[in-house]
Design a protein around this motif. Structure first.
Motif, mmCIF file in Angstrom:
data_model
loop_
_atom_site.group_PDB
_atom_site.id
_atom_site.type_symbol
_atom_site.label_atom_id
_atom_site.label_comp_id
_atom_site.label_asym_id
_atom_site.label_seq_id
_atom_site.Cartn_x
_atom_site.Cartn_y
_atom_site.Cartn_z
ATOM 1 N N MET A 260 38.463 45.971 38.362
ATOM 2 C CA MET A 260 38.202 44.309 38.638
ATOM 3 C C MET A 260 37.980 44.116 39.922
ATOM 4 O O MET A 260 38.833 43.627 40.622
ATOM 5 C CB MET A 260 39.209 43.656 37.924
ATOM 6 N N PHE A 311 41.563 44.150 42.868
ATOM 7 C CA PHE A 311 41.268 44.042 44.224
ATOM 8 C C PHE A 311 41.991 42.851 44.847
ATOM 9 O O PHE A 311 41.896 41.667 44.190
ATOM 10 C CB PHE A 311 39.477 43.838 44.398
ATOM 11 N N LYS A 326 51.154 41.875 43.634
ATOM 12 C CA LYS A 326 49.977 41.877 42.500
ATOM 13 C C LYS A 326 49.832 43.065 41.843
ATOM 14 O O LYS A 326 49.817 43.160 40.311
ATOM 15 C CB LYS A 326 48.757 41.382 43.064
HETATM 16 N N1 CTP Z 1 41.538 38.475 38.713
HETATM 17 C C1 CTP Z 1 41.363 38.209 37.319
HETATM 18 N N2 CTP Z 1 41.323 37.259 36.863
HETATM 19 C C2 CTP Z 1 41.655 35.859 37.457
HETATM 20 C C3 CTP Z 1 41.861 36.127 38.785
HETATM 21 C C4 CTP Z 1 41.905 37.327 39.508
HETATM 22 O O1 CTP Z 1 41.283 39.334 36.615
HETATM 23 N N3 CTP Z 1 41.686 34.897 36.874
HETATM 24 C C5 CTP Z 1 41.790 39.834 39.285
HETATM 25 C C6 CTP Z 1 40.539 39.935 40.530
HETATM 26 O O2 CTP Z 1 39.258 40.611 39.693
HETATM 27 C C7 CTP Z 1 41.102 41.081 41.224
HETATM 28 C C8 CTP Z 1 42.690 40.652 41.296
HETATM 29 O O3 CTP Z 1 42.866 40.046 39.890
HETATM 30 O O4 CTP Z 1 41.138 42.328 41.020
HETATM 31 C C9 CTP Z 1 42.959 39.719 42.500
HETATM 32 O O5 CTP Z 1 44.222 39.029 42.064
HETATM 33 P P1 CTP Z 1 44.488 37.389 42.586
HETATM 34 O O6 CTP Z 1 45.798 37.252 42.054
HETATM 35 O O7 CTP Z 1 43.553 36.566 42.216
HETATM 36 O O8 CTP Z 1 44.340 37.836 44.276
HETATM 37 P P2 CTP Z 1 43.543 37.153 45.061
HETATM 38 O O9 CTP Z 1 42.442 36.487 44.472
HETATM 39 O O10 CTP Z 1 43.119 38.030 46.029
HETATM 40 O O11 CTP Z 1 44.447 35.947 45.786
HETATM 41 P P3 CTP Z 1 45.031 34.530 45.340
HETATM 42 O O12 CTP Z 1 46.377 34.973 44.409
HETATM 43 O O13 CTP Z 1 45.424 34.116 46.537
HETATM 44 O O14 CTP Z 1 44.170 33.917 44.583
#
Ligand code: CTP
Length: 388
Positions: A260, A311, A326
Protein backbone atom coordinates in the motif's frame (compact mmCIF):
# COMPACT_ATOMS: atom_id res chain seq x y z
CA UNK A 1 21.61 -20.42 -18.22
CA UNK A 2 19.14 -17.98 -19.67
CA UNK A 3 17.04 -17.96 -22.81
CA UNK A 4 18.05 -14.82 -24.68
CA UNK A 5 16.37 -13.36 -27.75
CA UNK A 6 19.03 -11.47 -29.67
CA UNK A 7 17.75 -8.88 -32.12
CA UNK A 8 20.25 -7.71 -34.72
CA UNK A 9 19.40 -4.65 -36.79
CA UNK A 10 20.91 -3.16 -39.91
CA UNK A 11 24.21 -1.49 -39.23
CA UNK A 12 27.83 -2.20 -39.99
CA UNK A 13 28.21 -3.22 -36.31
CA UNK A 14 26.01 -6.26 -37.04
CA UNK A 15 29.21 -8.24 -37.68
CA UNK A 16 30.26 -7.56 -34.06
CA UNK A 17 27.03 -9.18 -32.88
CA UNK A 18 28.47 -12.49 -34.12
CA UNK A 19 31.12 -12.24 -31.39
CA UNK A 20 28.38 -11.46 -28.89
CA UNK A 21 26.51 -14.67 -29.81
CA UNK A 22 29.71 -16.65 -29.41
CA UNK A 23 30.34 -15.15 -25.95
CA UNK A 24 26.76 -15.80 -24.81
CA UNK A 25 26.76 -19.39 -26.07
CA UNK A 26 30.12 -19.99 -24.39
CA UNK A 27 28.63 -18.69 -21.12
CA UNK A 28 25.96 -21.40 -21.44
CA UNK A 29 23.02 -19.33 -22.65
CA UNK A 30 20.40 -20.38 -25.11
CA UNK A 31 20.44 -17.68 -27.81
CA UNK A 32 17.67 -17.19 -30.34
CA UNK A 33 18.73 -14.71 -33.07
CA UNK A 34 16.24 -12.48 -34.86
CA UNK A 35 17.68 -10.46 -37.72
CA UNK A 36 15.84 -7.59 -39.32
CA UNK A 37 15.82 -7.29 -43.11
CA UNK A 38 18.33 -4.45 -42.72
CA UNK A 39 20.70 -6.66 -40.72
CA UNK A 40 20.65 -9.30 -43.43
CA UNK A 41 22.20 -6.79 -45.80
CA UNK A 42 25.34 -7.00 -43.64
CA UNK A 43 25.37 -10.55 -42.25
CA UNK A 44 23.35 -13.67 -42.97
CA UNK A 45 20.89 -15.23 -40.57
CA UNK A 46 22.60 -18.59 -41.19
CA UNK A 47 25.79 -17.27 -39.59
CA UNK A 48 23.89 -16.36 -36.44
CA UNK A 49 21.97 -19.62 -36.21
CA UNK A 50 25.20 -21.56 -36.73
CA UNK A 51 26.96 -19.59 -33.98
CA UNK A 52 23.94 -20.02 -31.72
CA UNK A 53 24.11 -23.76 -32.47
CA UNK A 54 20.51 -24.04 -33.42
CA UNK A 55 18.60 -24.86 -36.57
CA UNK A 56 16.60 -22.11 -38.21
CA UNK A 57 13.09 -23.04 -37.14
CA UNK A 58 10.04 -23.41 -39.37
CA UNK A 59 7.88 -22.32 -36.44
CA UNK A 60 6.94 -18.70 -37.25
CA UNK A 61 6.06 -18.01 -33.62
CA UNK A 62 9.12 -19.38 -31.89
CA UNK A 63 10.32 -15.85 -31.28
CA UNK A 64 7.16 -15.17 -29.26
CA UNK A 65 7.93 -17.86 -26.68
CA UNK A 66 8.99 -16.70 -23.26
CA UNK A 67 12.56 -15.43 -23.01
CA UNK A 68 14.44 -14.27 -19.91
CA UNK A 69 15.98 -11.34 -21.73
CA UNK A 70 15.68 -9.47 -25.02
CA UNK A 71 18.91 -7.94 -26.33
CA UNK A 72 19.08 -5.72 -29.40
CA UNK A 73 22.65 -5.21 -30.64
CA UNK A 74 23.29 -3.25 -32.71
CA UNK A 75 20.18 -1.10 -32.33
CA UNK A 76 19.65 1.35 -35.20
CA UNK A 77 17.90 4.70 -34.84
CA UNK A 78 15.01 3.28 -36.83
CA UNK A 79 14.44 0.23 -34.63
CA UNK A 80 14.96 2.36 -31.52
CA UNK A 81 12.06 4.51 -32.76
CA UNK A 82 9.96 1.43 -33.56
CA UNK A 83 10.55 -0.02 -30.08
CA UNK A 84 9.78 3.29 -28.40
CA UNK A 85 6.49 3.58 -30.25
CA UNK A 86 5.46 -0.05 -29.92
CA UNK A 87 5.36 -0.85 -33.63
CA UNK A 88 5.09 -4.52 -34.54
CA UNK A 89 5.94 -4.59 -38.22
CA UNK A 90 8.53 -7.37 -38.30
CA UNK A 91 9.59 -10.41 -36.26
CA UNK A 92 11.87 -8.41 -33.96
CA UNK A 93 9.38 -5.72 -33.03
CA UNK A 94 6.63 -8.34 -32.59
CA UNK A 95 8.91 -10.26 -30.26
CA UNK A 96 9.69 -7.06 -28.37
CA UNK A 97 6.01 -6.35 -27.79
CA UNK A 98 5.32 -9.92 -26.67
CA UNK A 99 8.34 -9.95 -24.35
CA UNK A 100 7.57 -9.25 -20.69
CA UNK A 101 11.09 -9.43 -19.29
CA UNK A 102 14.07 -7.08 -19.29
CA UNK A 103 15.39 -5.37 -22.41
CA UNK A 104 19.03 -4.49 -23.04
CA UNK A 105 20.04 -2.47 -26.08
CA UNK A 106 23.34 -1.45 -27.64
CA UNK A 107 22.66 1.45 -30.02
CA UNK A 108 24.88 2.10 -33.03
CA UNK A 109 24.35 4.99 -35.40
CA UNK A 110 25.78 8.18 -36.81
CA UNK A 111 26.57 10.77 -34.10
CA UNK A 112 24.11 13.32 -35.49
CA UNK A 113 21.36 10.71 -35.58
CA UNK A 114 22.12 9.76 -31.96
CA UNK A 115 22.07 13.39 -30.89
CA UNK A 116 18.85 14.27 -32.74
CA UNK A 117 16.02 15.33 -30.44
CA UNK A 118 13.78 12.58 -31.86
CA UNK A 119 16.32 9.88 -30.99
CA UNK A 120 16.95 11.39 -27.54
CA UNK A 121 13.21 11.29 -26.84
CA UNK A 122 12.90 7.70 -28.09
CA UNK A 123 15.85 6.60 -25.95
CA UNK A 124 14.31 8.36 -22.95
CA UNK A 125 11.01 6.55 -23.54
CA UNK A 126 12.74 3.18 -23.53
CA UNK A 127 14.80 4.08 -20.46
CA UNK A 128 11.66 5.14 -18.59
CA UNK A 129 10.26 1.69 -19.34
CA UNK A 130 13.31 0.14 -17.72
CA UNK A 131 15.44 -0.69 -20.79
CA UNK A 132 19.16 -0.95 -20.06
CA UNK A 133 21.43 0.91 -22.51
CA UNK A 134 25.00 -0.17 -23.15
CA UNK A 135 26.81 2.53 -25.13
CA UNK A 136 26.96 3.96 -27.67
CA UNK A 137 30.64 4.75 -27.38
CA UNK A 138 32.69 7.69 -28.54
CA UNK A 139 35.02 6.95 -31.42
CA UNK A 140 35.44 6.64 -35.15
CA UNK A 141 32.21 5.89 -36.94
CA UNK A 142 31.63 3.88 -40.11
CA UNK A 143 31.44 6.95 -42.34
CA UNK A 144 34.75 8.30 -41.08
CA UNK A 145 33.15 10.82 -38.72
CA UNK A 146 34.15 10.86 -35.05
CA UNK A 147 31.65 11.09 -32.20
CA UNK A 148 29.27 9.16 -29.98
CA UNK A 149 27.55 6.42 -31.95
CA UNK A 150 29.79 3.34 -32.03
CA UNK A 151 28.28 0.16 -30.67
CA UNK A 152 29.83 -0.94 -27.38
CA UNK A 153 32.26 -3.85 -27.70
CA UNK A 154 30.68 -7.33 -27.53
CA UNK A 155 32.63 -8.15 -24.34
CA UNK A 156 31.17 -5.10 -22.65
CA UNK A 157 27.64 -6.00 -23.79
CA UNK A 158 28.11 -9.58 -22.56
CA UNK A 159 29.20 -8.27 -19.13
CA UNK A 160 26.12 -6.02 -18.93
CA UNK A 161 23.93 -8.99 -19.86
CA UNK A 162 25.44 -11.10 -17.06
CA UNK A 163 24.94 -8.25 -14.59
CA UNK A 164 21.31 -7.89 -15.61
CA UNK A 165 20.67 -11.62 -15.40
CA UNK A 166 22.41 -11.85 -12.03
CA UNK A 167 20.23 -9.04 -10.74
CA UNK A 168 16.53 -9.40 -11.00
CA UNK A 169 15.96 -10.50 -14.56
CA UNK A 170 16.63 -14.18 -14.92
CA UNK A 171 15.81 -15.52 -11.52
CA UNK A 172 12.28 -14.10 -11.49
CA UNK A 173 11.93 -15.04 -7.80
CA UNK A 174 8.35 -13.76 -7.59
CA UNK A 175 7.18 -15.88 -10.50
CA UNK A 176 3.73 -17.32 -9.75
CA UNK A 177 3.05 -14.74 -7.01
CA UNK A 178 0.21 -12.24 -7.24
CA UNK A 179 1.32 -8.81 -6.13
CA UNK A 180 -1.10 -5.93 -5.57
CA UNK A 181 0.38 -2.43 -5.40
CA UNK A 182 -1.51 0.80 -4.77
CA UNK A 183 0.08 4.03 -5.98
CA UNK A 184 -0.61 7.74 -6.24
CA UNK A 185 -2.90 9.89 -4.16
CA UNK A 186 -6.67 9.73 -3.97
CA UNK A 187 -8.83 12.77 -4.79
CA UNK A 188 -12.01 13.26 -2.83
CA UNK A 189 -14.62 15.34 -4.66
CA UNK A 190 -15.90 18.60 -3.21
CA UNK A 191 -18.11 19.12 -6.23
CA UNK A 192 -17.94 17.97 -9.85
CA UNK A 193 -14.64 19.77 -10.58
CA UNK A 194 -12.91 20.39 -7.25
CA UNK A 195 -11.31 17.88 -4.95
CA UNK A 196 -9.32 17.43 -1.75
CA UNK A 197 -6.07 15.73 -2.76
CA UNK A 198 -2.44 15.29 -1.87
CA UNK A 199 0.98 15.59 -3.51
CA UNK A 200 1.73 11.92 -4.09
CA UNK A 201 2.93 11.38 -7.70
CA UNK A 202 2.75 7.60 -7.63
CA UNK A 203 6.46 7.21 -8.51
CA UNK A 204 7.29 4.98 -5.55
CA UNK A 205 4.34 2.65 -6.19
CA UNK A 206 5.05 2.53 -9.91
CA UNK A 207 8.69 1.63 -9.17
CA UNK A 208 7.49 -1.17 -6.87
CA UNK A 209 5.02 -2.49 -9.45
CA UNK A 210 7.72 -2.43 -12.11
CA UNK A 211 10.27 -4.20 -9.92
CA UNK A 212 7.73 -6.86 -8.87
CA UNK A 213 6.90 -7.49 -12.52
CA UNK A 214 10.58 -7.69 -13.37
CA UNK A 215 10.90 -10.36 -10.68
CA UNK A 216 8.23 -12.39 -12.43
CA UNK A 217 5.13 -11.53 -10.35
CA UNK A 218 1.66 -11.10 -11.77
CA UNK A 219 1.11 -7.47 -10.80
CA UNK A 220 -2.06 -5.41 -10.40
CA UNK A 221 -1.57 -1.70 -9.89
CA UNK A 222 -4.34 0.26 -8.19
CA UNK A 223 -3.69 3.66 -9.74
CA UNK A 224 -4.88 6.75 -7.88
CA UNK A 225 -4.31 9.74 -10.18
CA UNK A 226 -0.76 8.89 -11.22
CA UNK A 227 1.44 11.77 -12.40
CA UNK A 228 3.71 9.23 -14.11
CA UNK A 229 3.10 6.47 -16.60
CA UNK A 230 2.15 3.04 -15.31
CA UNK A 231 4.75 0.39 -16.17
CA UNK A 232 4.21 -1.98 -19.07
CA UNK A 233 3.13 -5.52 -18.31
CA UNK A 234 1.03 -4.83 -15.22
CA UNK A 235 -2.76 -4.76 -14.93
CA UNK A 236 -3.85 -1.22 -14.13
CA UNK A 237 -7.11 -0.53 -12.27
CA UNK A 238 -8.00 3.14 -11.89
CA UNK A 239 -8.95 4.00 -8.30
CA UNK A 240 -9.34 7.78 -8.15
CA UNK A 241 -11.02 8.01 -4.73
CA UNK A 242 -10.48 6.32 -1.37
CA UNK A 243 -13.79 4.48 -1.82
CA UNK A 244 -12.68 3.14 -5.23
CA UNK A 245 -9.36 2.09 -3.80
CA UNK A 246 -11.00 0.35 -0.84
CA UNK A 247 -13.44 -1.55 -3.06
CA UNK A 248 -10.78 -2.69 -5.56
CA UNK A 249 -8.20 -3.59 -2.90
CA UNK A 250 -10.67 -5.65 -0.86
CA UNK A 251 -11.77 -7.45 -4.05
CA UNK A 252 -8.13 -8.59 -4.42
CA UNK A 253 -7.37 -9.14 -0.74
CA UNK A 254 -6.17 -12.69 -1.40
CA UNK A 255 -3.04 -11.52 -3.27
CA UNK A 256 0.24 -13.04 -2.05
CA UNK A 257 1.80 -9.62 -1.49
CA UNK A 258 0.00 -6.30 -1.00
CA UNK A 259 1.99 -3.08 -1.02
CA UNK A 260 0.00 0.00 0.00
CA UNK A 261 2.05 2.87 -1.34
CA UNK A 262 -0.92 5.08 -2.18
CA UNK A 263 -1.57 8.17 -0.11
CA UNK A 264 -5.18 7.35 0.68
CA UNK A 265 -7.13 10.34 1.91
CA UNK A 266 -7.90 10.01 5.60
CA UNK A 267 -10.89 12.37 5.22
CA UNK A 268 -13.34 13.14 2.45
CA UNK A 269 -16.00 15.83 2.03
CA UNK A 270 -19.09 14.43 3.72
CA UNK A 271 -21.50 15.86 1.13
CA UNK A 272 -19.87 16.53 -2.23
CA UNK A 273 -22.03 18.85 -4.30
CA UNK A 274 -23.76 17.32 -7.31
CA UNK A 275 -22.80 20.26 -9.55
CA UNK A 276 -19.98 22.78 -9.71
CA UNK A 277 -20.48 25.20 -6.84
CA UNK A 278 -20.67 28.79 -8.12
CA UNK A 279 -18.36 31.36 -6.55
CA UNK A 280 -19.98 33.42 -3.78
CA UNK A 281 -18.97 36.05 -1.26
CA UNK A 282 -19.74 33.89 1.76
CA UNK A 283 -17.19 31.42 3.11
CA UNK A 284 -17.61 27.82 2.10
CA UNK A 285 -17.45 25.47 5.04
CA UNK A 286 -16.85 21.84 4.21
CA UNK A 287 -17.36 19.04 6.68
CA UNK A 288 -14.92 16.17 6.24
CA UNK A 289 -15.71 12.64 7.30
CA UNK A 290 -13.14 9.90 7.89
CA UNK A 291 -12.54 7.32 5.15
CA UNK A 292 -11.97 3.65 5.92
CA UNK A 293 -8.42 2.55 6.49
CA UNK A 294 -7.79 0.10 3.66
CA UNK A 295 -4.53 -1.32 5.00
CA UNK A 296 -6.03 -1.82 8.47
CA UNK A 297 -8.95 -3.71 6.89
CA UNK A 298 -6.56 -5.86 4.84
CA UNK A 299 -4.51 -6.49 7.99
CA UNK A 300 -7.55 -7.47 10.03
CA UNK A 301 -8.65 -10.00 7.39
CA UNK A 302 -5.20 -11.13 6.32
CA UNK A 303 -4.82 -14.63 5.02
CA UNK A 304 -1.97 -16.84 6.18
CA UNK A 305 1.36 -16.59 4.33
CA UNK A 306 0.52 -13.20 2.92
CA UNK A 307 2.92 -10.25 3.09
CA UNK A 308 1.46 -6.81 3.75
CA UNK A 309 3.51 -3.65 3.29
CA UNK A 310 2.52 -0.15 4.43
CA UNK A 311 4.14 3.22 3.89
CA UNK A 312 4.30 5.98 6.45
CA UNK A 313 4.96 9.51 5.31
CA UNK A 314 5.62 11.65 8.34
CA UNK A 315 7.91 14.22 9.93
CA UNK A 316 11.22 13.04 11.32
CA UNK A 317 10.61 13.85 14.99
CA UNK A 318 8.00 11.38 16.15
CA UNK A 319 7.33 9.88 12.72
CA UNK A 320 9.47 6.79 13.10
CA UNK A 321 7.83 5.94 16.36
CA UNK A 322 4.40 6.43 14.83
CA UNK A 323 5.42 4.15 11.94
CA UNK A 324 6.30 1.44 14.46
CA UNK A 325 2.89 1.79 16.03
CA UNK A 326 1.15 1.76 12.62
CA UNK A 327 2.91 -1.47 11.64
CA UNK A 328 1.48 -3.28 14.62
CA UNK A 329 -1.92 -1.51 14.60
CA UNK A 330 -2.49 -2.40 10.92
CA UNK A 331 -1.01 -5.93 11.25
CA UNK A 332 1.47 -5.22 8.44
CA UNK A 333 4.71 -7.18 8.01
CA UNK A 334 6.74 -4.26 6.72
CA UNK A 335 6.38 -0.52 7.16
CA UNK A 336 8.46 1.85 5.08
CA UNK A 337 8.98 5.18 6.80
CA UNK A 338 9.99 8.25 4.90
CA UNK A 339 10.50 11.71 6.25
CA UNK A 340 8.23 14.08 4.32
CA UNK A 341 9.59 17.13 6.13
CA UNK A 342 12.61 16.91 3.77
CA UNK A 343 12.11 18.41 0.32
CA UNK A 344 14.87 16.43 -1.45
CA UNK A 345 13.17 13.04 -1.07
CA UNK A 346 9.67 11.57 -1.04
CA UNK A 347 6.83 13.48 -2.68
CA UNK A 348 7.38 14.46 -6.31
CA UNK A 349 11.04 13.45 -6.06
CA UNK A 350 12.88 10.78 -8.06
CA UNK A 351 14.70 9.66 -4.95
CA UNK A 352 13.80 8.48 -1.52
CA UNK A 353 15.52 7.65 1.75
CA UNK A 354 13.65 5.35 4.08
CA UNK A 355 13.70 3.25 7.21
CA UNK A 356 12.43 -0.28 6.70
CA UNK A 357 10.62 -1.73 9.71
CA UNK A 358 9.91 -5.46 9.77
CA UNK A 359 10.18 -8.54 11.97
CA UNK A 360 13.82 -8.62 10.86
CA UNK A 361 14.47 -5.33 12.67
CA UNK A 362 14.88 -1.76 11.48
CA UNK A 363 17.11 -0.77 8.61
CA UNK A 364 18.02 2.65 7.33
CA UNK A 365 18.19 2.64 3.51
CA UNK A 366 20.32 5.59 2.35
CA UNK A 367 19.11 8.03 -0.29
CA UNK A 368 18.72 6.26 -3.64
CA UNK A 369 16.58 6.19 -6.77
CA UNK A 370 13.04 5.02 -6.08
CA UNK A 371 13.75 1.96 -8.28
CA UNK A 372 16.53 0.97 -5.87
CA UNK A 373 14.36 1.55 -2.82
CA UNK A 374 11.70 -0.63 -4.50
CA UNK A 375 14.27 -3.41 -4.97
CA UNK A 376 15.24 -3.23 -1.29
CA UNK A 377 11.60 -3.39 -0.16
CA UNK A 378 10.97 -6.41 -2.41
CA UNK A 379 14.13 -8.13 -1.14
CA UNK A 380 12.61 -7.88 2.33
CA UNK A 381 9.25 -9.16 1.03
CA UNK A 382 11.05 -12.14 -0.52
CA UNK A 383 12.89 -12.81 2.74
CA UNK A 384 9.59 -12.98 4.63
CA UNK A 385 7.98 -15.16 1.93
CA UNK A 386 10.93 -17.55 2.13
CA UNK A 387 10.47 -17.91 5.89
CA UNK A 388 6.89 -19.10 5.48
N1 CTP B 1 -3.72 3.82 4.29
C1 CTP B 1 -4.85 3.11 3.91
N2 CTP B 1 -6.08 3.67 4.02
C2 CTP B 1 -6.24 4.92 4.50
C3 CTP B 1 -5.08 5.64 4.89
C4 CTP B 1 -3.85 5.07 4.77
O1 CTP B 1 -4.71 1.98 3.46
N3 CTP B 1 -7.45 5.44 4.58
C5 CTP B 1 -2.41 3.17 4.17
C6 CTP B 1 -1.47 3.88 3.25
O2 CTP B 1 -1.53 3.37 1.92
C7 CTP B 1 -0.12 3.61 3.89
C8 CTP B 1 -0.45 3.57 5.36
O3 CTP B 1 -1.81 3.20 5.44
O4 CTP B 1 0.40 2.34 3.51
C9 CTP B 1 -0.26 4.93 5.97
O5 CTP B 1 -0.83 4.96 7.20
P1 CTP B 1 -1.46 6.28 7.84
O6 CTP B 1 -1.87 5.89 9.20
O7 CTP B 1 -2.44 6.93 6.97
O8 CTP B 1 -0.20 7.10 7.91
P2 CTP B 1 0.16 8.46 7.32
O9 CTP B 1 -0.81 8.86 6.26
O10 CTP B 1 1.58 8.33 6.95
O11 CTP B 1 0.07 9.37 8.57
P3 CTP B 1 -1.17 9.98 9.37
O12 CTP B 1 -1.61 8.97 10.34
O13 CTP B 1 -0.55 11.15 9.98
O14 CTP B 1 -2.21 10.28 8.34
Amino acid sequence: MARILLGVTGGIAAYKACTLVRLLVRAGHDVYPILTAGAERFVSAETFFALARRAQSDDPYQHLEHADLLVVAPLTANTLARLAHGLADDLLTEAALAHDGPLLVAPAMNVRMWEHAATRANAETLRARGAVFVGPEDGELAEGEVGVGRMAEPEQIALAIEALLAGSGKERPLRGRRVLVSAGGTREPLDTVRFVGNRSSGRMGVALAEEARRRGAEVTLLAANLAVQAPAGVTVVETPTAADLEREALARADADVIVMTAAVADYRPARPEAEKRPKGAAPWTVRLEPTSDVLAALGAGRRPNQVLVGFAADGAESGLDRARQKRSAKSADIFVFNDVSRSDIGFDSLENEVVLLSNGGERHVPKAAKSEIAATVLDEVERILSEQ
